[in-house]
Design a protein around this motif. Structure first.
Motif, PDB file in Angstrom:
ATOM      1  N   UNK A 229       0.837  -1.202   0.000  1.00 28.33           N
ATOM      2  CA  UNK A 229       0.000   0.000   0.000  1.00 28.33           C
ATOM      3  C   UNK A 229       0.875   1.256   0.000  1.00 28.33           C
ATOM      4  N   UNK A 230       2.051   1.187   0.644  1.00 29.89           N
ATOM      5  CA  UNK A 230       2.986   2.309   0.604  1.00 29.89           C
ATOM      6  C   UNK A 230       3.487   2.544  -0.814  1.00 29.89           C
ATOM      7  N   UNK A 231       3.516   1.482  -1.617  1.00 30.76           N
ATOM      8  CA  UNK A 231       3.936   1.595  -3.021  1.00 30.76           C
ATOM      9  C   UNK A 231       2.771   1.934  -3.946  1.00 30.76           C
ATOM     10  N   UNK A 232       1.564   2.062  -3.372  1.00 28.93           N
ATOM     11  CA  UNK A 232       0.400   2.466  -4.171  1.00 28.93           C
ATOM     12  C   UNK A 232      -0.452   1.327  -4.695  1.00 28.93           C
ATOM     13  N   UNK A 233      -0.332   0.141  -4.086  1.00 28.01           N
ATOM     14  CA  UNK A 233      -1.084  -1.029  -4.557  1.00 28.01           C
ATOM     15  C   UNK A 233      -2.019  -1.502  -3.443  1.00 28.01           C
ATOM     16  N   UNK A 234      -3.304  -1.760  -3.744  1.00 29.08           N
ATOM     17  CA  UNK A 234      -4.237  -2.222  -2.718  1.00 29.08           C
ATOM     18  C   UNK A 234      -4.128  -3.725  -2.444  1.00 29.08           C
ATOM     19  N   UNK A 235      -4.648  -4.123  -1.300  1.00 36.72           N
ATOM     20  CA  UNK A 235      -4.632  -5.540  -0.905  1.00 36.72           C
ATOM     21  C   UNK A 235      -5.910  -5.877  -0.160  1.00 36.72           C
ATOM     22  N   UNK A 256     -13.924  -9.732   3.415  1.00 34.81           N
ATOM     23  CA  UNK A 256     -12.626  -9.585   4.022  1.00 34.81           C
ATOM     24  C   UNK A 256     -12.286  -8.171   4.454  1.00 34.81           C
ATOM     25  N   UNK A 257     -10.973  -7.898   4.499  1.00 37.48           N
ATOM     26  CA  UNK A 257     -10.447  -6.600   4.908  1.00 37.48           C
ATOM     27  C   UNK A 257      -9.699  -5.971   3.744  1.00 37.48           C
ATOM     28  N   UNK A 258     -10.078  -4.738   3.419  1.00 32.83           N
ATOM     29  CA  UNK A 258      -9.457  -4.015   2.310  1.00 32.83           C
ATOM     30  C   UNK A 258      -8.451  -3.012   2.854  1.00 32.83           C
ATOM     31  N   UNK A 259      -7.237  -3.023   2.295  1.00 31.05           N
ATOM     32  CA  UNK A 259      -6.171  -2.111   2.698  1.00 31.05           C
ATOM     33  C   UNK A 259      -6.012  -1.050   1.619  1.00 31.05           C
ATOM     34  N   UNK A 260      -6.258   0.193   2.000  1.00 26.44           N
ATOM     35  CA  UNK A 260      -6.289   1.313   1.063  1.00 26.44           C
ATOM     36  C   UNK A 260      -4.859   1.720   0.703  1.00 26.44           C
ATOM     37  N   UNK A 261      -4.553   1.856  -0.592  1.00 27.40           N
ATOM     38  CA  UNK A 261      -3.180   2.197  -0.990  1.00 27.40           C
ATOM     39  C   UNK A 261      -2.911   3.697  -0.941  1.00 27.40           C
ATOM     40  N   UNK A 262      -1.636   4.029  -0.877  1.00 23.28           N
ATOM     41  CA  UNK A 262      -1.200   5.421  -1.033  1.00 23.28           C
ATOM     42  C   UNK A 262      -1.585   5.899  -2.426  1.00 23.28           C
ATOM     43  N   UNK A 263      -1.897   7.177  -2.552  1.00 26.39           N
ATOM     44  CA  UNK A 263      -2.393   7.706  -3.829  1.00 26.39           C
ATOM     45  C   UNK A 263      -1.368   7.598  -4.950  1.00 26.39           C
ATOM     46  N   UNK A 264      -0.104   7.909  -4.648  1.00 28.67           N
ATOM     47  CA  UNK A 264       0.921   7.911  -5.687  1.00 28.67           C
ATOM     48  C   UNK A 264       1.659   6.580  -5.708  1.00 28.67           C
ATOM     49  N   UNK A 265       1.758   5.997  -6.890  1.00 24.56           N
ATOM     50  CA  UNK A 265       2.396   4.698  -7.023  1.00 24.56           C
ATOM     51  C   UNK A 265       3.891   4.852  -7.314  1.00 24.56           C
TER      52      UNK A 265
END
Length: 375
Positions: A229-235, A256-265
């Motif tokens: 997610x820090x790299x901009x990819x959701x999980x 499940x649980x969704x992890x929101x990614x950082x806006x900039x990849x």
């Protein structure tokens, strides 16, 4: 939001854990069949799927009639070798029923730390995807030693996601997602459907939910989510034993649980630097240097370095730490640890005076530096 990200995804990583894939008498063939069918359907719809599968050591344990993993490394390696053959045979048979071919990819940390081998692995995986072959990826436990191990397949799946510029990571385990306590022991445990930032409470919840057969529990999944997610990819973390779980996710059902990614990849090379390389040492920065690299996009100059830990050569990855000791980033150094000790605290114009040569003004150029503090 997770539904939109999944619908727009063109390449995904699916990771399945040992607890989903094992039954009392060995491999859970029903789970193997179910996952193979769902992944085949996704491929038929034009999606590229990389499949990270645990289960080799667990399958070896069952073959040998052993109840738990032994402590001795050679025994673990032998069990992994026995189990991996059973795992691949089951997948090859199951995917063939849907007209799909599979390929086995076994990796170590050494493969991903070397830029050349990292790119070779990516090229091979891209070729398999072009051929519509499903890569089935695992850590090479048979040769794994402390220095080259990846840790667990949660970490491996995050690394593969970044290696392959995938759009989404789906982590399938034996519970429905991240809970505020272990649902297997606490009936009142509540599912956390969405994580936007990694507060200390998130890691505390995860630390209370261990794994059984595999090396990673919920905490290792949270660490994987922090990376990507820090790299901009959701999980998403979801229960892999649910019928048609992948189909339900792609149909828009919230599971499940969704992890929101950082806006900039981050681009692929910076992902490699930040989340694949193992730092060989640490550079401690003064407050001014920390501020410059954190908030102003600056390169690291020798004047801002106050201490050097470890011994490393030119081009090695080094962590950057603030005066308080927290890691704020990682980068590839232009000078060895020995030379950095000679030039730290000095201005760039003094480098030649101290070393007799000055190949670079910067100890780490901004292009080779990644800020990780937000992780």
């Amino acid at each position: 939001m997770p539904n939109q990200r999944l619908k727009s995804a063109r390449r995904i990583v699916v990771k399945v854990g040992s607890n989903v894939l094992t039954a009392a008498d060995g491999l859970n063939l029903e789970a193997v069949e179910m996952l193979s069918a769902q992944i085949s359907t996704l491929v038929d719809h034009g999606l590229e799927v990389l499949f990270v599968s645990s289960g080799a050591m667990a399958a070896g344990l069952r073959k040998m009639g052993m109840q738990r993993r032994p402590e001795e490394v050679p025994q673990r390696q032998a069990l992994a070798a026995m189990g991996q053959s059973s795992l691949m045979k089951a997948y090859e048979t199951a995917f063939a029923r849907h007209g799909k071919k599979v390929a086995q990819i076994l990796l170590t940390g050494e493969d991903l730390n070397s830029r050349k081998r990292y790119l070779n692995a990516r090229n091979a995986l891209n070729t398999l995807l072009d051929w519509q072959v499903v890569p089935i990826i695992n850590e090479n436990d048979t040769v794994m030693v402390e220095e080259i191990k990846l840790g667990d397949n949660d970490n491996l799946s995050a690394m593969i996601t970044l290696l392959m510029d995938a759009d989404f990571l789906i982590n399938l385990t034996d519970i429905d997602g991240l809970y505020d306590k272990d649902p297997r022991r606490h009936p009142d445990a509540a599912l956390i459907p969405r994580v936007e930032n990694f507060k200390k409470s998130i890691e505390r919840f995860a630390g209370d939910i261990p794994g059984a057969l595999g090396r990673g529990g919920m905490l290792s999944k949270i660490k994987a989510a922090k990376k990507i997610t820090a790299a901009g990819v959701p999980m998403i973390i979801a229960r892999g034993t649910q019928p048609d779980i992948l189909s339900r996710l792609f149909s828009g059902e919230c599971c499940g649980t969704y992890f929101v990614p950082r806006a900039k990849r981050l681009n692929s090379r910076k992902c490699w630097i930040a989340y694949t390389l193992t730092p060989k040492g640490t550079l401690q920065l003064d407050d001014g240097a920390a501020e410059a690299v954190l908030h102003h996009g600056k390169s690291l100059l020798p004047s801002g370095i106050v201490a050097v830990e470890g011994e490393f050569g030119v081009g090695a990855p080094a962590a950057l730490a603030s005066r308080e000791g927290g890691t704020i980033g990682i980068g590839l150094v232009n000078y060895s640890a020995k030379d950095i000790r000679l030039i730290m605290g000095s201005k760039s114009g003094q480098i030649k005076e101290r070393l007799g040569t000055k190949p670079y003004d910067e100890v780490i150029h901004r292009d080779n530096l990644v800020i990780t503090e937000a992780c």
